[in-house]
Each structure stands twice: as structure tokens, then as C-alpha cells.
Design an enzyme around this catalytic site. Structure first.
Site, PDB file in Angstrom:
ATOM      1  N   ASP A   2      -3.451   4.685   1.129  1.00  0.00           N
ATOM      2  CA  ASP A   2      -2.673   4.069   2.199  1.00  0.00           C
ATOM      3  C   ASP A   2      -1.718   3.010   1.655  1.00  0.00           C
ATOM      4  O   ASP A   2      -2.046   2.304   0.696  1.00  0.00           O
ATOM      5  CB  ASP A   2      -3.638   3.435   3.203  1.00  0.00           C
ATOM      6  CG  ASP A   2      -2.948   3.124   4.519  1.00  0.00           C
ATOM      7  OD1 ASP A   2      -1.873   3.685   4.780  1.00  0.00           O
ATOM      8  OD2 ASP A   2      -3.491   2.294   5.279  1.00  0.00           O
ATOM      9  N   ARG A   6       4.597   0.961   3.730  1.00  0.00           N
ATOM     10  CA  ARG A   6       4.816  -0.491   3.612  1.00  0.00           C
ATOM     11  C   ARG A   6       5.424  -0.856   2.261  1.00  0.00           C
ATOM     12  O   ARG A   6       6.247  -1.755   2.154  1.00  0.00           O
ATOM     13  CB  ARG A   6       3.486  -1.247   3.841  1.00  0.00           C
ATOM     14  CG  ARG A   6       3.185  -1.451   5.318  1.00  0.00           C
ATOM     15  CD  ARG A   6       1.754  -1.835   5.532  1.00  0.00           C
ATOM     16  NE  ARG A   6       0.864  -0.700   5.295  1.00  0.00           N
ATOM     17  CZ  ARG A   6      -0.429  -0.808   5.024  1.00  0.00           C
ATOM     18  NH1 ARG A   6      -0.986  -1.996   4.928  1.00  0.00           N
ATOM     19  NH2 ARG A   6      -1.162   0.266   4.848  1.00  0.00           N
ATOM     20  N   TRP A   7       5.060  -0.134   1.231  1.00  0.00           N
ATOM     21  CA  TRP A   7       5.634  -0.381  -0.109  1.00  0.00           C
ATOM     22  C   TRP A   7       7.152  -0.205  -0.041  1.00  0.00           C
ATOM     23  O   TRP A   7       7.907  -1.023  -0.579  1.00  0.00           O
ATOM     24  CB  TRP A   7       5.018   0.598  -1.116  1.00  0.00           C
ATOM     25  CG  TRP A   7       5.431   0.386  -2.540  1.00  0.00           C
ATOM     26  CD1 TRP A   7       4.771  -0.341  -3.479  1.00  0.00           C
ATOM     27  CD2 TRP A   7       6.597   0.923  -3.190  1.00  0.00           C
ATOM     28  NE1 TRP A   7       5.448  -0.304  -4.673  1.00  0.00           N
ATOM     29  CE2 TRP A   7       6.572   0.463  -4.517  1.00  0.00           C
ATOM     30  CE3 TRP A   7       7.652   1.742  -2.779  1.00  0.00           C
ATOM     31  CZ2 TRP A   7       7.560   0.793  -5.449  1.00  0.00           C
ATOM     32  CZ3 TRP A   7       8.637   2.067  -3.692  1.00  0.00           C
ATOM     33  CH2 TRP A   7       8.592   1.594  -5.002  1.00  0.00           C
ATOM     34  N   ASN A  50      -1.402  13.809  10.377  1.00  0.00           N
ATOM     35  CA  ASN A  50      -0.110  13.491   9.755  1.00  0.00           C
ATOM     36  C   ASN A  50       1.010  14.487  10.122  1.00  0.00           C
ATOM     37  O   ASN A  50       2.185  14.188   9.957  1.00  0.00           O
ATOM     38  CB  ASN A  50      -0.218  13.425   8.223  1.00  0.00           C
ATOM     39  CG  ASN A  50      -0.920  12.181   7.713  1.00  0.00           C
ATOM     40  OD1 ASN A  50      -1.481  12.183   6.615  1.00  0.00           O
ATOM     41  ND2 ASN A  50      -0.902  11.094   8.486  1.00  0.00           N
ATOM     42  N   TRP A  51       0.635  15.662  10.638  1.00  0.00           N
ATOM     43  CA  TRP A  51       1.671  16.632  11.042  1.00  0.00           C
ATOM     44  C   TRP A  51       2.580  16.049  12.117  1.00  0.00           C
ATOM     45  O   TRP A  51       3.715  16.481  12.275  1.00  0.00           O
ATOM     46  CB  TRP A  51       1.041  17.931  11.564  1.00  0.00           C
ATOM     47  CG  TRP A  51       0.367  18.766  10.512  1.00  0.00           C
ATOM     48  CD1 TRP A  51      -0.976  19.010  10.409  1.00  0.00           C
ATOM     49  CD2 TRP A  51       0.987  19.474   9.428  1.00  0.00           C
ATOM     50  NE1 TRP A  51      -1.233  19.815   9.322  1.00  0.00           N
ATOM     51  CE2 TRP A  51      -0.054  20.127   8.709  1.00  0.00           C
ATOM     52  CE3 TRP A  51       2.303  19.638   8.995  1.00  0.00           C
ATOM     53  CZ2 TRP A  51       0.192  20.920   7.580  1.00  0.00           C
ATOM     54  CZ3 TRP A  51       2.544  20.420   7.862  1.00  0.00           C
ATOM     55  CH2 TRP A  51       1.504  21.045   7.175  1.00  0.00           C
TER      56      TRP A  51
HETATM   57  C1  FPP Z   1      -0.560   7.013   3.777  1.00  0.00           C
HETATM   58  O1  FPP Z   1       0.340   5.924   3.637  1.00  0.00           O
HETATM   59  C2  FPP Z   1      -0.193   8.063   2.817  1.00  0.00           C
HETATM   60  C3  FPP Z   1       0.081   9.345   3.155  1.00  0.00           C
HETATM   61  C4  FPP Z   1       0.038   9.827   4.534  1.00  0.00           C
HETATM   62  C5  FPP Z   1       0.504  10.341   2.142  1.00  0.00           C
HETATM   63  C6  FPP Z   1      -0.099  10.225   0.789  1.00  0.00           C
HETATM   64  C7  FPP Z   1       0.727  11.025  -0.139  1.00  0.00           C
HETATM   65  C8  FPP Z   1       0.998  10.711  -1.435  1.00  0.00           C
HETATM   66  C9  FPP Z   1       0.357   9.564  -2.105  1.00  0.00           C
HETATM   67  C10 FPP Z   1       1.983  11.474  -2.261  1.00  0.00           C
HETATM   68  C11 FPP Z   1       1.861  12.963  -2.303  1.00  0.00           C
HETATM   69  C12 FPP Z   1       0.510  13.456  -2.666  1.00  0.00           C
HETATM   70  C13 FPP Z   1       0.183  14.089  -3.832  1.00  0.00           C
HETATM   71  C14 FPP Z   1      -1.225  14.560  -4.028  1.00  0.00           C
HETATM   72  C15 FPP Z   1       1.129  14.337  -4.928  1.00  0.00           C
HETATM   73  P1  FPP Z   1       1.257   5.516   4.863  1.00  0.00           P
HETATM   74  O2  FPP Z   1       2.507   6.337   4.798  1.00  0.00           O
HETATM   75  O3  FPP Z   1       0.500   5.636   6.142  1.00  0.00           O
HETATM   76  O4  FPP Z   1       1.575   4.002   4.534  1.00  0.00           O
HETATM   77  P2  FPP Z   1       1.765   2.812   5.564  1.00  0.00           P
HETATM   78  O5  FPP Z   1       0.423   2.593   6.226  1.00  0.00           O
HETATM   79  O6  FPP Z   1       2.161   1.670   4.693  1.00  0.00           O
HETATM   80  O7  FPP Z   1       2.856   3.219   6.535  1.00  0.00           O
END
Ligand code: FPP
Length: 239
Positions: A2, A6-7, A50-51
Site C-alpha cells: 500500500d 500517496r507516493w 481494484n477493478w
Molecule cells: C495499493 O496502493 C497498491 C496497488 C493497488 C497495486 C500494487 C501494484 C504494484 C506494487 C505494482 C505492480 C505489481 C507487480 C507485481 C509488478 P494504493 O494505490 O492504494 O496507494 P494509496 O493508498 O497511497 O492510494
């Protein structure tokens, strides 16, 4: 994993940039896990929920996934890493399946570490699927209602074929499980890291494992701490 969004937000960049950096962190942490001697690593890369994210974000995540599988294929095979995937894989686009399926097949006999990608995955969905399968077996007379045991359900959960998780790490500062490995989590140790996933470094993984090693696992018993669920030796960190 997660904190990608935010990054990016912190740097005034689009969310997809965070996912791009997040996939670099995946490469880094898979290597670190292998170096550490972990037997299994399961990454929650894409949830069933996530879809519903914006189309551009979903498309980018699928392409990053495909790129990861393409670029890491040789290294995974050379290092004895078995690549597996769990979740509603039928929902994944053809461009992902076209690289995922051959790699799963070709790495089947690799036995140093199993890297499982949870894709289109949901813990509740996995439990429901297992229950449905057992219900069908009862309906057809293959098994009796009393055969629907905790073990029988466990045996129908693809995410637990590597064993129950010993340690679950959530990055990004939130303290919740978000539908991950629900059935297997019964006795897992939880570690919450405040670092955003793209910044998660080898040292953070070591810190999580060291924290795990300091816990006393009792599995509902009293007295001496038990060994991890698969009986594997506890890791010793040096340096
Ligand atoms: C959650 O952070 C992260 C995801 C829904 C996707 C994770 C995917 C990757 C790390 C890259 C692709 C995967 C592989 C295996 C190469 P968020 O987007 O919810 O972050 P936030 O809470 O800061 O908005």
C-alpha cells in the site's frame, strides 16, 4: 503493497507513476526475500475490488504486471523461484495471461522459493469459492456434510498451498487487512510499516522479519513458543 498513490501524490505526479515505482520495489523485495532464504512470498498486487479503479489506472497496473513477468522471467527461473498466482485469474486480460500462464508452467519444478501473486484476489471470495466447491461435492454425494471441516476448507484455498502465512506485512501506514488471505491469517503475525510501498527497502524487510523473530507464537497454547507452521527453521539475521 500500500502507498503507491500517496507516493506519487507527494511528488505531484500521477498515481500511475507511484505504481511504476511500486513495481521497482517488487523487483527489489523479491530479490531480497530470495537472498534471505524465505520459502514463500505472497504479494497482494491487485484485489478483486481494484477493478473499480479508474480505467487508466487498471490498464497501467496490468501492463506493469506483464512487464514484470516478462523482465523477471529469466531471473526467477535461474534462481529456483516458482511463480504462482491466486485469485479470479479468468478476469485478467489476455496480455497478462499470455505471459503468466507459461511462466507458471515453466517454473513448476522450481523449489527454492514460491512467489505467489494475488491477482484479482479477495479473501472472502476465496472462502466463498471453497465453500461452493465443497457444497457441490456434498450435493453430488462425493462427500458427507460432516466432511466439511476446517481442514477440508483449508485444502480448497489456493493461497494456502504454500502453508499458512507466518508474517503479514502491510506498508503505507494503515492498520487493516483489506480482504487479504483471511482464512490463513488465523495465527499470522502482523507487521505494519509506515513506509510507502515504493520506498520499502531491503532494510525494511529485514526489520519486519526481525520483529517476527522476536514474537512468541503460541497458536492458542500455553508455555514454550511453537515453531513456525511449516516447521522451517527460524531465520537468523546477520549484520
Ligand atoms: C495499493 O496502493 C497498491 C496497488 C493497488 C497495486 C500494487 C501494484 C504494484 C506494487 C505494482 C505492480 C505489481 C507487480 C507485481 C509488478 P494504493 O494505490 O492504494 O496507494 P494509496 O493508498 O497511497 O492510494
Amino acid at each position: 503493497m500500500d502507498g503507491n498513490g500517496r507516493w506519487a501524490q507527494l511528488r505531484a505526479r500521477p498515481r500511475v507513476e507511484g505504481h511504476r515505482e511500486g513495481s521497482r520495489a517488487v523487483r527489489r523485495i523479491v530479490r531480497s526475500a530470495r537472498r534471505l532464504g524465505l520459502r514463500a512470498l505472497t504479494l497482494y498486487a491487485f484485489s478483486e475490488q481494484n477493478w473499480a479503479r479508474p480505467e487508466e489506472e487498471v490498464d497501467t497496473l496490468m501492463l506493469l504486471l506483464r512487464d514484470f513477468l516478462l523482465s523477471e522471467r529469466d531471473e526467477l527461473l535461474d534462481n529456483g523461484i516458482r511463480l504462482n498466482a491466486v485469485g479470479n485469474l479468468a478476469r485478467l486480460p489476455g496480455v497478462v495471461r499470455a505471459v503468466l500462464d507459461p511462466l507458471r508452467r515453466d517454473s513448476e519444478s522450481s523449489s527454492e522459493m514460491t512467489l505467489t501473486l494475488a491477482l484479482s484476489y479477495g479473501g472472502r471470495e476465496e472462502i466463498a469459492t471453497a465453500a461452493r466447491e465443497l457444497a457441490a461435492d456434498v450435493a453430488s454425494g462425493k462427500i458427507k456434510p460432516e466432511d466439511v471441516t476446517e481442514r477440508a476448507l483449508h485444502g480448497r484455498m489456493p493461497s494456502l498451498r504454500v502453508g499458512d502465512p507466518d508474517l503479514v506485512i502491510r506498508t503505507g501506514g494503515e492498520r487493516r487487512i483489506s480482504n487479504f488471505l483471511l482464512y490463513g491469517l488465523a495465527y499470522a503475525e502482523l507487521h505494519f510499516a509506515d513506509v510507502l510501498w515504493p520506498d520499502f527497502a531491503e532494510a525494511d524487510l529485514y526489520a519486519a522479519v526481525a520483529s517476527y523473530q522476536s514474537r512468541e507464537r503460541r497458536f492458542g497454547l500455553v508455555g514454550k513458543p511453537a515453531v513456525p507452521s511449516d516447521g522451517a527453521p527460524v531465520l537468523r539475521l546477520v549484520g
